[in-house]
Design a protein around this motif. Structure first.
Motif, PDB file in Angstrom:
ATOM      1  N   ASP A 184      -3.726  -3.161  -1.150  1.00  0.00           N
ATOM      2  CA  ASP A 184      -5.071  -2.711  -1.506  1.00  0.00           C
ATOM      3  C   ASP A 184      -5.405  -3.265  -2.894  1.00  0.00           C
ATOM      4  O   ASP A 184      -4.670  -3.014  -3.853  1.00  0.00           O
ATOM      5  CB  ASP A 184      -5.083  -1.179  -1.501  1.00  0.00           C
ATOM      6  CG  ASP A 184      -6.434  -0.572  -1.816  1.00  0.00           C
ATOM      7  OD1 ASP A 184      -7.134  -1.070  -2.705  1.00  0.00           O
ATOM      8  OD2 ASP A 184      -6.776   0.448  -1.193  1.00  0.00           O
TER       9      ASP A 184
ATOM     10  N   TRP B  45     -11.347  -5.506   0.112  1.00  0.00           N
ATOM     11  CA  TRP B  45     -10.657  -4.244  -0.169  1.00  0.00           C
ATOM     12  C   TRP B  45      -9.153  -4.363  -0.026  1.00  0.00           C
ATOM     13  O   TRP B  45      -8.403  -3.636  -0.683  1.00  0.00           O
ATOM     14  CB  TRP B  45     -11.189  -3.133   0.728  1.00  0.00           C
ATOM     15  CG  TRP B  45     -10.500  -2.994   2.051  1.00  0.00           C
ATOM     16  CD1 TRP B  45     -10.755  -3.687   3.191  1.00  0.00           C
ATOM     17  CD2 TRP B  45      -9.412  -2.103   2.358  1.00  0.00           C
ATOM     18  NE1 TRP B  45      -9.898  -3.288   4.201  1.00  0.00           N
ATOM     19  CE2 TRP B  45      -9.068  -2.320   3.714  1.00  0.00           C
ATOM     20  CE3 TRP B  45      -8.698  -1.154   1.627  1.00  0.00           C
ATOM     21  CZ2 TRP B  45      -8.044  -1.611   4.348  1.00  0.00           C
ATOM     22  CZ3 TRP B  45      -7.673  -0.460   2.261  1.00  0.00           C
ATOM     23  CH2 TRP B  45      -7.349  -0.684   3.605  1.00  0.00           C
ATOM     24  N   ALA B  46      -8.670  -5.317   0.795  1.00  0.00           N
ATOM     25  CA  ALA B  46      -7.226  -5.411   1.027  1.00  0.00           C
ATOM     26  C   ALA B  46      -6.838  -6.813   1.464  1.00  0.00           C
ATOM     27  O   ALA B  46      -7.673  -7.620   1.870  1.00  0.00           O
ATOM     28  CB  ALA B  46      -6.794  -4.385   2.083  1.00  0.00           C
TER      29      ALA B  46
ATOM     30  N   MET C 241       0.811  -1.217   0.000  1.00  0.00           N
ATOM     31  CA  MET C 241       0.000   0.000   0.000  1.00  0.00           C
ATOM     32  C   MET C 241       0.843   1.266   0.000  1.00  0.00           C
ATOM     33  O   MET C 241       0.453   2.275  -0.594  1.00  0.00           O
ATOM     34  CB  MET C 241      -0.901   0.038   1.237  1.00  0.00           C
ATOM     35  CG  MET C 241      -2.148  -0.797   1.159  1.00  0.00           C
ATOM     36  SD  MET C 241      -3.194  -0.406   2.574  1.00  0.00           S
ATOM     37  CE  MET C 241      -4.330  -1.788   2.515  1.00  0.00           C
TER      38      MET C 241
ATOM     39  N   GLY D  61     -13.602   1.138  -3.969  1.00  0.00           N
ATOM     40  CA  GLY D  61     -12.538   0.275  -4.451  1.00  0.00           C
ATOM     41  C   GLY D  61     -13.035  -0.755  -5.449  1.00  0.00           C
ATOM     42  O   GLY D  61     -12.400  -0.991  -6.483  1.00  0.00           O
TER      43      GLY D  61
END
Length: 353
Positions: free
Chosen positions: A96, A146-147, A83, A162
């Motif tokens: 991410d 999302w991550a 990230m 996202g």
């Protein structure tokens, strides 16, 4: 270097001003091709690509290629990037999914702007690994986590912003795959499932409704088009758009930002609201610094104050991409307008299967 069409926004930004913005972004690029927020500052893979896209629009395609080459060199084996890093030192090792997918948008944009397939063929392996990484994080309902944390575990929730951006990157990746002669039906299926989740399953995404990005990104990313998109934008226009100033970052704070405003410009352009798009783009020029060619991140209207006191590469890049969108100057001006997965395409695929 490609001889690019001259970018100008009549009555608002001259060619010389936009060339200065290009020099501002170039000044942030490091010798290895990386484009951090500012020279020697932090870098995230999404904003790095956004800056490269703006450089291509302004005719600096070799600098853009250097940025994508940096991405290729620094990509992890699993297809991801951290990230955040600074001068090669990782400061946030989680990944991410939206940031990782965006390389596909950048590489396809370079093809559209330059007319060359060099980047498409050269960076296809990078794009393929990145999109494979992201597709692996798709949840059963179609939304994308999302991550992924440091231990490579996907988070247990998805974000509307996202996932909307991921959808657009998947579409760009499929365009790239077509050029290189590769079929990825798994990506096609993943994109259709993601679009369905965005349109029909809002409960699948964490509540970030106070953020303007959650409002306009399904339009910008192409999940919504036509009357549905225009209705979505109209529904919260008064919550987020400050006439004469720009777009709020959040609905409960009198802070407008140049990047969010520019993205809304592109979303408006994508659904044919050209007058509103051009008006908004003109109104945010109070955040421009003509002494540098850059743009301040934001402005607190109630306090008549610039905040934070920073000018980032990605903020300037977002403005450049918005100018290109509304002026239709380069072949990449329709990157968000034209390269989307439509309802008709989804229905056709369903019928074929």
């Amino acid at each position: 270097m490609t001889v690019a069409p001259t970018l100008v926004l009549d009555g608002v930004l001259t060619a010389e001003q936009l060339e200065a913005t290009g020099r501002f972004i170039l000044a942030q690029q490091e010798e290895d091709g990386a484009i951090p927020w500012w020279r020697d500052g932090k870098l995230d893979p999404w904003d790095h690509v956004e800056a490269a896209m703006a450089l291509a629009v302004l005719g600096h395609d070799e600098a853009a290629l250097a940025a994508y080459a940096w991405s290729a060199r620094t990509q992890a084996v699993d297809g991801s990037w951290p990230m955040e890093q600074c001068r090669g030192v990782v400061t946030e090792a989680a990944s991410d999914t939206n940031q990782c997918a965006y390389i596909a948008t950048g590489v396809w944009h370079h093809r559209l702007v330059t007319g060359s397939t060099e980047a498409v063929h050269r960076f296809w392996p990078t794009v393929e690994r990145a999109i494979d990484f992201v597709v692996r994080q798709q949840r059963p309902g179609g939304e994308v986590a999302w991550a992924v944390d440091v231990a490579r575990r996907p988070d247990d929730f998805a974000l509307r912003t996202g996932s909307s951006s991921v959808l657009h990157s998947m579409v760009c990746a499929l365009e790239i795959a077509d050029v290189v002669g590769v079929r990825r039906p798994d990506w096609e299926d993943a994109a259709e499932r993601l679009r369905t989740a965005l349109v029909r399953r809002p409960e699948a995404f964490a509540d970030r409704s106070r953020y303007s990005m959650d409002w306009y990104y399904p339009v910008l990313g192409g999940a919504l088009r036509g009357e549905a998109a225009r209705a979505e934008l109209a529904a919260r226009w008064d919550d987020f758009v400050w006439p004469g100033q720009g777009v709020r970052c959040v609905d409960d704070n009198p802070w407008v930002t140049a990047a969010e405003s520019s993205e809304l410009v592109m979303a408006l352009d994508a659904v044919g609201e050209s007058v509103s798009a051009a008006t908004l783009l003109a109104e945010i020029q109070h955040m421009r610094d003509d002494s540098t060619g850059g743009y301040w991140t934001g402005y607190v209207v109630a306090d008549d104050a610039t905040w934070p006191e920073e000018q980032t590469s990605w903020t300037a890049a977002a403005v450049v991409l918005a100018v290109d969108a509304v002026t239709r100057t380069t072949g990449g001006s329709g990157i968000f307008r034209d390269h989307v997965l439509t309802e008709e395409e989804c229905e056709a695929d369903d019928a074929a299967s």
